[in-house]
Design an enzyme around this catalytic site. Structure first.
Site, short mmCIF file in Angstrom:
data_model
loop_
_atom_site.label_atom_id
_atom_site.label_comp_id
_atom_site.label_asym_id
_atom_site.label_seq_id
_atom_site.Cartn_x
_atom_site.Cartn_y
_atom_site.Cartn_z
N SER A 142 0.87 -1.18 0.00
CA SER A 142 0.00 0.00 0.00
C SER A 142 0.91 1.22 0.00
O SER A 142 2.09 1.14 0.38
CB SER A 142 -0.84 0.00 1.28
OG SER A 142 -1.51 1.23 1.45
N TYR A 155 -2.80 -1.36 10.35
CA TYR A 155 -2.67 -1.47 8.89
C TYR A 155 -1.33 -0.91 8.41
O TYR A 155 -0.61 -1.54 7.64
CB TYR A 155 -3.84 -0.72 8.23
CG TYR A 155 -3.93 -0.88 6.73
CD1 TYR A 155 -4.59 -1.97 6.17
CD2 TYR A 155 -3.37 0.07 5.87
CE1 TYR A 155 -4.70 -2.11 4.79
CE2 TYR A 155 -3.47 -0.06 4.49
CZ TYR A 155 -4.14 -1.16 3.95
OH TYR A 155 -4.23 -1.30 2.59
#
Ligand code: NAD
Length: 260
Positions: A142, A155
């Site tokens: 990401s 995350y």
């Protein structure tokens, strides 16, 4: 181009994983789908992908937050197909919450799935790749592997971890014809993003429209969401011989987000 190769794309019953599965199948790879969901919907997705691409498409359901389930998945693929050449670690979940309210069980799940499953799948797929002298490991990390955002502690930690894992594995496998890279998408409008909009609105005390405009797309210079096909195209390129020297990298596909 990928005829004869066998690919596993984890978390490919929707979103980015399904887009990458499409791209690899279009190039002729046999693709094993994985993910959670309703059996009839998954079968419809699998059959549609096979019809669209003419490739052999399988599905093996497994909850990859469990190490033993990852091991079973890799073993099944090697037993059924005799090989696993392309491993795309894509399954992932998100939870949005201030750190002091962050549920420890969500932390455990996110680290186990987003980071742990990639570790287990890689460690089990590597012996076969090394033996055959060819392999592609693609970790869907990401932009949050490179920069942070508030309220996403687990995350962001997991995705930074995935990038560290990618670099380490790339160095270990560099002389074996196996590359390992991390694709780092910006925001893509998938169920994962749709689900976090209400929680982000709550955590920041703003409306859902403001979340999209002022949070999600604020840093994305293109002012649009990244498309799953754009990520599929990059994954397919990484599987070509032309990409043989690309290894250990973080490849942002983020509309300019991390250029700021
Ligand atoms: P998504 O929710 O559409 O898809 C997630 C997939 O993972 C689904 O197939 C789901 O069934 C599967 N999954 C969830 N829990 C699982 C489990 N325990 N075991 C096995 N499979 C499981 O999400 P997405 O946006 O396509 O996300 C895919 C990956 O891309 C994730 O790793 C995510 O972190 C990453 N990512 C997404 C974005 C974005 O903006 N959507 C941005 C950057 C990175």
């Amino acid at each position: 181009m990928l005829k004869g190769k066998v690919a596993l794309v984890t978390g490919s019953t929707s979103g980015i994983g399904l887009g990458i599965a499409h791209a690899l199948a279009r190039e002729g790879a046999t693709v094993v789908l994985n993910g959670l969901g309703k059996a009839d919907e998954i079968e419809a997705t699998r059959a549609q992908l096979a019809a669209d691409t003419g490739a052999e498409i399988g599905f093996i359901g497994a909850d990859l937050s469990r190490a033993d389930a990852v091991a079973e998945l890799i073993a099944k693929i090697e037993a059924e197909h005799g090989r696993l050449d392309i491993l795309v670690n894509n399954a992932g979940v998100q939870h949005v919450s201030p750190i002091e309210d962050f549920p420890p069980e969500k932390w455990d799940l996110i680290i186990a799935l987003n980071l742990g499953a990639a570790f287990h799948a890689i460690r089990l797929a590597v012996p076969g790749m090394k033996q055959r002298g060819w392999g592609r490991i693609i970790n869907v990390a990401s932009a949050h592997a490179l920069v942070a955002s508030p309220f996403k502690s687990a995350y962001v930690a997991s995705k930074h971890g995935v990038l560290g894992l990618t670099k380490t594995v790339a160095l270990e496998l560099a002389e074996h014809g196996v590359t390992a890279n991390a694709i780092c998408p910006g925001y893509v409008m998938t169920p994962l993003v749709q689900k976090q909009i209400p929680d982000t609105a709550k955590a920041r005390g703003i409306s859902e429209e403001e979340v999209v405009r002022d949070v999600l797309l604020a840093s994305q210079a293109t002012k649009r969401f990244v498309e799953v096909d754009e990520l599929g195209a990059l994954a397919a390129f990484l599987c070509t011989d032309g990409a043989a020297s690309i290894t250990g990298t973080a490849l942002p596909v983020d509309g300019g987000w991390t250029a700021h």
